[in-house]
Write a protein that holds these residues in place. Structure first.
Motif, PDB file in Angstrom:
ATOM      1  N   ALA A 164       0.835  -1.206   0.000  1.00 50.61           N
ATOM      2  CA  ALA A 164       0.000   0.000   0.000  1.00 50.61           C
ATOM      3  C   ALA A 164       0.867   1.252   0.000  1.00 50.61           C
ATOM      4  N   LEU A 165       1.896   1.273   0.823  1.00 45.92           N
ATOM      5  CA  LEU A 165       2.770   2.442   0.891  1.00 45.92           C
ATOM      6  C   LEU A 165       3.517   2.662  -0.419  1.00 45.92           C
ATOM      7  N   SER A 166       3.851   1.583  -1.115  1.00 47.08           N
ATOM      8  CA  SER A 166       4.567   1.726  -2.382  1.00 47.08           C
ATOM      9  C   SER A 166       3.722   2.420  -3.435  1.00 47.08           C
ATOM     10  N   GLN A 167       2.420   2.478  -3.218  1.00 41.47           N
ATOM     11  CA  GLN A 167       1.530   3.155  -4.156  1.00 41.47           C
ATOM     12  C   GLN A 167       1.202   4.583  -3.707  1.00 41.47           C
ATOM     13  N   ILE A 168       1.741   4.979  -2.578  1.00 42.37           N
ATOM     14  CA  ILE A 168       1.634   6.359  -2.114  1.00 42.37           C
ATOM     15  C   ILE A 168       2.975   7.069  -2.290  1.00 42.37           C
ATOM     16  N   PHE A 169       4.050   6.404  -1.853  1.00 49.49           N
ATOM     17  CA  PHE A 169       5.411   6.928  -1.993  1.00 49.49           C
ATOM     18  C   PHE A 169       6.046   6.239  -3.199  1.00 49.49           C
ATOM     19  N   VAL A 170       5.687   6.707  -4.367  1.00 49.87           N
ATOM     20  CA  VAL A 170       5.943   5.973  -5.608  1.00 49.87           C
ATOM     21  C   VAL A 170       7.349   6.212  -6.153  1.00 49.87           C
ATOM     22  N   ILE A 171       8.049   5.123  -6.460  1.00 53.52           N
ATOM     23  CA  ILE A 171       9.122   5.127  -7.445  1.00 53.52           C
ATOM     24  C   ILE A 171       8.746   4.053  -8.462  1.00 53.52           C
ATOM     25  N   SER A 172       9.348   4.092  -9.630  1.00 51.53           N
ATOM     26  CA  SER A 172       8.957   3.130 -10.663  1.00 51.53           C
ATOM     27  C   SER A 172      10.146   2.694 -11.487  1.00 51.53           C
ATOM     28  N   THR A 173      10.249   1.397 -11.697  1.00 56.70           N
ATOM     29  CA  THR A 173      11.326   0.865 -12.532  1.00 56.70           C
ATOM     30  C   THR A 173      11.063   1.118 -14.016  1.00 56.70           C
ATOM     31  N   LYS A 174       9.936   1.714 -14.349  1.00 54.58           N
ATOM     32  CA  LYS A 174       9.731   2.162 -15.723  1.00 54.58           C
ATOM     33  C   LYS A 174      10.607   3.365 -16.038  1.00 54.58           C
ATOM     34  N   ASP A 175      11.093   4.034 -15.012  1.00 55.55           N
ATOM     35  CA  ASP A 175      12.015   5.151 -15.188  1.00 55.55           C
ATOM     36  C   ASP A 175      13.389   4.592 -15.576  1.00 55.55           C
ATOM     37  N   ASP A 176      13.965   5.127 -16.636  1.00 53.41           N
ATOM     38  CA  ASP A 176      15.236   4.613 -17.150  1.00 53.41           C
ATOM     39  C   ASP A 176      16.374   4.743 -16.149  1.00 53.41           C
ATOM     40  N   ALA A 177      16.243   5.679 -15.211  1.00 53.22           N
ATOM     41  CA  ALA A 177      17.297   5.846 -14.213  1.00 53.22           C
ATOM     42  C   ALA A 177      17.097   4.935 -13.003  1.00 53.22           C
ATOM     43  N   SER A 454       4.583   1.575 -11.767  1.00 54.46           N
ATOM     44  CA  SER A 454       3.496   2.485 -12.138  1.00 54.46           C
ATOM     45  C   SER A 454       3.964   3.414 -13.254  1.00 54.46           C
ATOM     46  N   PRO A 455       3.038   3.898 -14.062  1.00 53.59           N
ATOM     47  CA  PRO A 455       3.431   4.747 -15.189  1.00 53.59           C
ATOM     48  C   PRO A 455       3.870   6.141 -14.798  1.00 53.59           C
ATOM     49  N   SER A 456       3.560   6.571 -13.569  1.00 47.90           N
ATOM     50  CA  SER A 456       3.926   7.915 -13.135  1.00 47.90           C
ATOM     51  C   SER A 456       3.933   7.991 -11.622  1.00 47.90           C
ATOM     52  N   VAL A 457       4.320   9.139 -11.097  1.00 50.17           N
ATOM     53  CA  VAL A 457       4.333   9.358  -9.654  1.00 50.17           C
ATOM     54  C   VAL A 457       2.927   9.308  -9.065  1.00 50.17           C
ATOM     55  N   PHE A 458       1.915   9.387  -9.919  1.00 49.75           N
ATOM     56  CA  PHE A 458       0.529   9.346  -9.465  1.00 49.75           C
ATOM     57  C   PHE A 458       0.002   7.918  -9.305  1.00 49.75           C
ATOM     58  N   ASN A 459       0.902   6.942  -9.338  1.00 50.17           N
ATOM     59  CA  ASN A 459       0.543   5.542  -9.133  1.00 50.17           C
ATOM     60  C   ASN A 459      -0.206   5.006 -10.355  1.00 50.17           C
ATOM     61  N   PHE A 460      -0.719   3.797 -10.261  1.00 47.14           N
ATOM     62  CA  PHE A 460      -1.491   3.197 -11.350  1.00 47.14           C
ATOM     63  C   PHE A 460      -2.836   3.895 -11.495  1.00 47.14           C
ATOM     64  N   TYR A 461      -3.335   4.432 -10.397  1.00 42.97           N
ATOM     65  CA  TYR A 461      -4.643   5.087 -10.375  1.00 42.97           C
ATOM     66  C   TYR A 461      -4.629   6.142  -9.274  1.00 42.97           C
ATOM     67  N   ARG A 462      -5.454   7.153  -9.428  1.00 39.81           N
ATOM     68  CA  ARG A 462      -5.533   8.212  -8.418  1.00 39.81           C
ATOM     69  C   ARG A 462      -6.559   7.825  -7.357  1.00 39.81           C
ATOM     70  N   PRO A 463      -6.289   8.162  -6.112  1.00 45.30           N
ATOM     71  CA  PRO A 463      -7.174   7.703  -5.029  1.00 45.30           C
ATOM     72  C   PRO A 463      -8.610   8.211  -5.122  1.00 45.30           C
ATOM     73  N   MET A 464      -8.816   9.352  -5.754  1.00 46.90           N
ATOM     74  CA  MET A 464     -10.165   9.917  -5.810  1.00 46.90           C
ATOM     75  C   MET A 464     -10.779   9.767  -7.200  1.00 46.90           C
ATOM     76  N   TYR A 465     -10.285   8.817  -7.996  1.00 45.59           N
ATOM     77  CA  TYR A 465     -10.826   8.625  -9.344  1.00 45.59           C
ATOM     78  C   TYR A 465     -12.224   8.038  -9.285  1.00 45.59           C
ATOM     79  N   SER A 466     -13.094   8.580 -10.126  1.00 46.34           N
ATOM     80  CA  SER A 466     -14.440   8.056 -10.316  1.00 46.34           C
ATOM     81  C   SER A 466     -14.751   8.099 -11.803  1.00 46.34           C
ATOM     82  N   PRO A 467     -15.229   7.006 -12.392  1.00 43.15           N
ATOM     83  CA  PRO A 467     -15.484   6.989 -13.829  1.00 43.15           C
ATOM     84  C   PRO A 467     -16.466   8.091 -14.226  1.00 43.15           C
TER      85      PRO A 467
END
Length: 593
Positions: A164-177, A454-467
Motif C-alpha cells: 500500500a505504501l509503495s503506491q503512495i510513496f511511488v518510485i517506478s522501474t519504468k524510469d530509465d534511471a 506504475s506509469p507515473s508518480v501518481f501511481n497506477f490510479y488516483r485515489p479519488m478517481y471516479s469513472p
C-alpha cells in the motif's frame, strides 16, 4: 493436450456468469493421488474468541470499558474476510490461526515478526550460481523476491502495508534511471516495509533521503539558485501534494475546508519554491564531497541504498519560507531538512490525508467521514500522546467496525491482489525456490499492473478517481482501481487467469498452485465450491452464483470406473479449474466486501 476438452465447458459456464473465452489445458499431476473427500469441508476449522470490540477502535485519549467489550466467536468466514484486508490473502492455515487468536492478538504477533530483506534475496541470488559464477541481477529479480514474500512470507501484515505504501510513496522501474538499480529498488521497498510499522516521521525521512526517490523525483544533485536559475521543484511539490498534506486543507474527517464556498489550498507556489531550496545539495553518499561524486561520476559501491548526503557547495544558504515557517539564511542543511519534514509531519492534514489513502488500499474505496476521523485521531495520538504511530494507525484501520462489516461492497480488487489471493489460497510454490517472474503490466495479456512499475508518480490510479458519467460518479463515490479497468484489461485478466491457473506463473511457469485439497473434493461439488468460496470470497458467495457454478461443475461428468482413469483425471481437474475460474471471473469476487 490431455485436458483439451476443458475448452467445451468453459465458455458456456462463464457466459452464464460473466463473459470469457475457452482454452486448452495441460497438467502432469495425478489428482487420484489426492486425499479422500472430506465429509465436511469446514470441520477442521478452529472457532476462536475474538478480543476485539464490535464498535471498532477507540478514539485517542479514551479508555476501554471491559464490560462493554463483548467476546465474539470468530468464524472462518470472518477470519478470511479480515485476512483479505490485512494480508495478501487467506489460506487454510492462516484462517485457522486467526480464528484461534483473534484479530487484535494476530496484529500484535504480526508486528513482532522479523523482516526478511529483499536486498538480501538479491545478494543471495547473485552469489548462488554454480561454479562460482556470479549471476547478473536486474530489476526483474526484485519481482521474484516480492512474490516469494507475498506468497509465503509469514509477516503478511508488513508485506500488505508495504505494498500500500509503495503506491503512495511511488518510485517506478519504468524510469530509465531507476531500472538499472535493482539493489536500490529492493532496499527502497525494504525501507517502506520497515519504517511503515514505525512512525510516519521516520517513514517520511526514509523516503525523502533515499537516493532512488531522489533520482525519481529529481532532487538528487539538485543545485542551489544562481541568478535566474532556480532549484528543481519536483520533489518539493510532490512530497506535499501526494505524500503528506494534499492540495486542499482538510477537516479531521477528510472533508475539504471551504472559504466562500471554495476549497482552501494547503500551499502556494511560493511554498514549493521555499521547500525546493531545502532539498538542494543532496546527492549520492560517499566519503567525500567532490563535484564528481555529487554528479554521480565517481561511484560509491553502496550508494543506491545509502541515504543521500549533503554537499555544502551546492546547498542554498538563503532564507527559506514555506507553510508558515521561515528558516534563517545560513542554517545547516541537515537542520533545514529536519525543520521541513517536521513541518510537514505536524500539519493537521496528514492524519486524514494519509489515513484515508491507507483505508482505501486496505479496506474500502469510500470510507465514511467518521471512519476517516477515527483513523486520523489514532494518527494524531496513539493513546499515549505519540503522533504518527503507524502501528496505531494500522490497528485503527483494520479493527474499525466499517472494516469488520462484511456485507456491503467495499472496493474493486486490484489485479495484483487477485493474483496474490489466488496463489496463496492454493498454496503456490516455486519449482526452483526463486519465484522468478516477469512483469504483469501488459493490458491485453496480463494484469495492467506490476509492483513498482506504475506509469507515473501518481501511481497506477488516483485515489479519488471516479469513472466520468457513471452511477458511482453521480452518487459522489470513487473507485480508484477502475482507472486501470477497461474492456482490454478485463479480457487480459481472464485470459491470464486461465493460463496461470492451469500452467503456472512466472519465468518458465515456475510458480504453480497445488490443488491437492481441491481435487479431493471434486467428486462432491458442494464442498469444493464451499472451499473456494471461503478462500477467495470469505464465504460471501450468493446463492445464485453458487447455483450457477455448481451447475457448471455438474455438467462435467465424473464417473470413475476401472477402465476410464484418464477421463476421471481430466474431469477432476476441469471441475476444480471451473470452480476457481468462474469464481474469480464473477463480479461478486471482483468487488470485495
Amino acid at each position: 493436450m490431455v485436458l483439451s476438452n476443458f475448452k467445451r465447458f468453459l465458455p458456456i459456464a462463464v457466459l452464464s456468469i460473466l463473459a470469457a473465452c475457452g482454452g486448452s489445458v495441460s497438467d502432469t499431476t495425478n489428482p487420484q493421488e489426492a486425499q479422500a473427500p472430506q465429509s465436511k469441508f469446514l470441520a477442521y476449522m478452529i472457532a476462536g474468541a475474538s478480543t476485539d470490540s464490535g464498535s471498532g477502535t477507540l478514539a485517542a485519549g479514551t479508555s476501554s470499558n471491559s464490560s462493554a467489550v463483548a467476546a465474539a466467536t470468530m468464524t472462518p468466514e470472518a477470519a478470511a474476510h479480515f485476512l483479505a484486508q490485512a494480508s495478501f490473502g487467506p489460506t487454510s492455515a492462516t484462517i485457522a490461526e486467526l480464528a484461534s487468536m483473534g484479530t487484535s492478538a494476530w496484529i500484535t504477533a504480526q508486528f513482532s515478526m522479523p523482516q526478511n530483506m529483499h536486498r538480501s534475496y538479491l545478494n543471495y541470488y547473485a552469489s548462488s550460481a554454480s561454479s562460482g559464477v556470479t549471476r547478473k541481477v536486474v530489476s526483474e529479480q526484485f519481482l521474484g523476491s516480492f512474490w516469494q514474500q507475498a506468497i509465503s512470507g509469514p509477516d503478511q501484515l508488513r508485506q500488505r502495508v508495504a505494498f500500500a505504501l509503495s503506491q503512495i510513496f511511488v518510485i517506478s522501474t519504468k524510469d530509465d534511471a531507476i531500472y538499472p538499480e535493482p539493489y536500490g529498488v529492493a532496499n527502497y521497498y525494504d525501507m517502506l516495509a520497515r519504517r511503515g510499522l514505525l512512525n510516519f516521521r521516520d517513514l517520511l525521512e526514509g523516503v525523502a533521503l533515499h537516493p532512488l526517490m531522489g533520482t525519481y523525483l529529481s532532487h538528487i544533485h539538485n543545485v542551489k539558485e544562481d541568478g535566474t536559475r532556480m532549484p528543481d521543484e519536483n520533489f518539493a511539490r510532490e512530497v506535499m501534494q501526494l505524500m503528506t498534506i494534499g492540495l486542499y486543507q482538510l477537516n479531521q474527517d477528510g472533508s475539504v475546508k471551504l472559504a466562500d464556498g471554495k476549497p482552501q489550498l494547503t500551499y502556494e507556489h511560493e511554498d514549493i519554491m521555499g521547500l525546493a531550496k531545502v532539498f538542494t545539495g543532496w546527492s549520492w553518499a560517499g566519503p567525500d564531497q567532490s563535484e564528481s561524486r555529487f554528479y554521480g561520476y565517481t561511484v560509491y559501491s553502496d550508494r543506491a541504498w545509502t541515504p543521500m548526503q549533503n554537499y555544502t557547495a551546492y546547498h542554498s544558504t538563503s532564507e527559506k519560507s514555506f507553510l508558515g515557517v521561515t528558516i534563517p539564511a545560513g542554517t545547516n542543511a541537515t537542520t533545514e531538512v529536519k525543520i521541513a519534514l517536521d513541518t510537514l509531519f505536524n500539519h493537521p492534514n496528514v492524519g486524514p490525508f494519509i489515513g484515508r489513502q491507507l483505508i482505501q488500499h486496505l479496506v474500502t474505496s469510500n470510507p465514511s467521514p467518521a471512519y476517516v476521523s477515527r483513523v486520523a485521531a489514532a494518527f494524531n495520538n496513539n493513546g499515549s500522546g505519540v503522533r504518527g504511530d503507524m502501528k496505531a494507525v494500522i490497528r485503527a484501520i483494520l479493527l474499525d467496525s466499517e472494516a469488520t462489516e462484511a456485507t456491503n461492497p467495499k472496493k474493486l480488487r486490484e489485479p495484483l491482489l487477485r493474483l496474490a489471493n489466488f496463489l496463496r489460497a492454493f498454496n503456490a510454490t516455486s519449482s526452483n525456490g526463486w519465484f522468478l517472474s516477469w512483469g504483469t503490466s501488459d493490458v491485453n495479456t496480463a494484469l495492467a499492473q506490476t509492483v513498482l512499475q506504475s506509469p507515473s508518480v501518481f501511481n497506477f490510479y488516483r485515489p479519488m478517481y471516479s469513472p466520468p458519467g457513471s452511477a458511482l460518479s453521480n452518487a459522489g463515490q470513487v473507485s480508484a482501481e477502475l482507472q486501470i479497468t477497461s474492456g482490454p484489461s478485463i479480457t487480459g485478466y481472464l485470459n491470464f487467469l486461465q493460463q496461470v491457473m492451469q500452467y503456472g506463473f512466472g519465468v518458465d511457469d515456475n510458480i504453480r498452485a497445488d490443488y491437492t485439497k481441491e481435487w479431493a473434493l471434486a467428486a462432491t461439488p458442494e464442498l469444493l465450491v464451499d472451499r473456494v468460496n471461503l478462500l477467495l470470497m470469505s464465504g460471501s458467495m450468493s446463492s445464485t452464483l453458487r447455483a450457477k457454478i455448481l451447475a457448471a461443475l455438474n455438467s462435467v461428468v465424473l464417473d470413475p470406473k476401472p477402465w476410464n482413469g484418464a477421463d476421471t483425471i481430466i474431469a477432476t481437474k476441469n471441475r476444480v479449474y471451473l470452480a476457481i475460474y468462474l469464481t474469480m471471473a464473477s463480479p461478486e469476487y471482483l468487488v470485495q466486501k
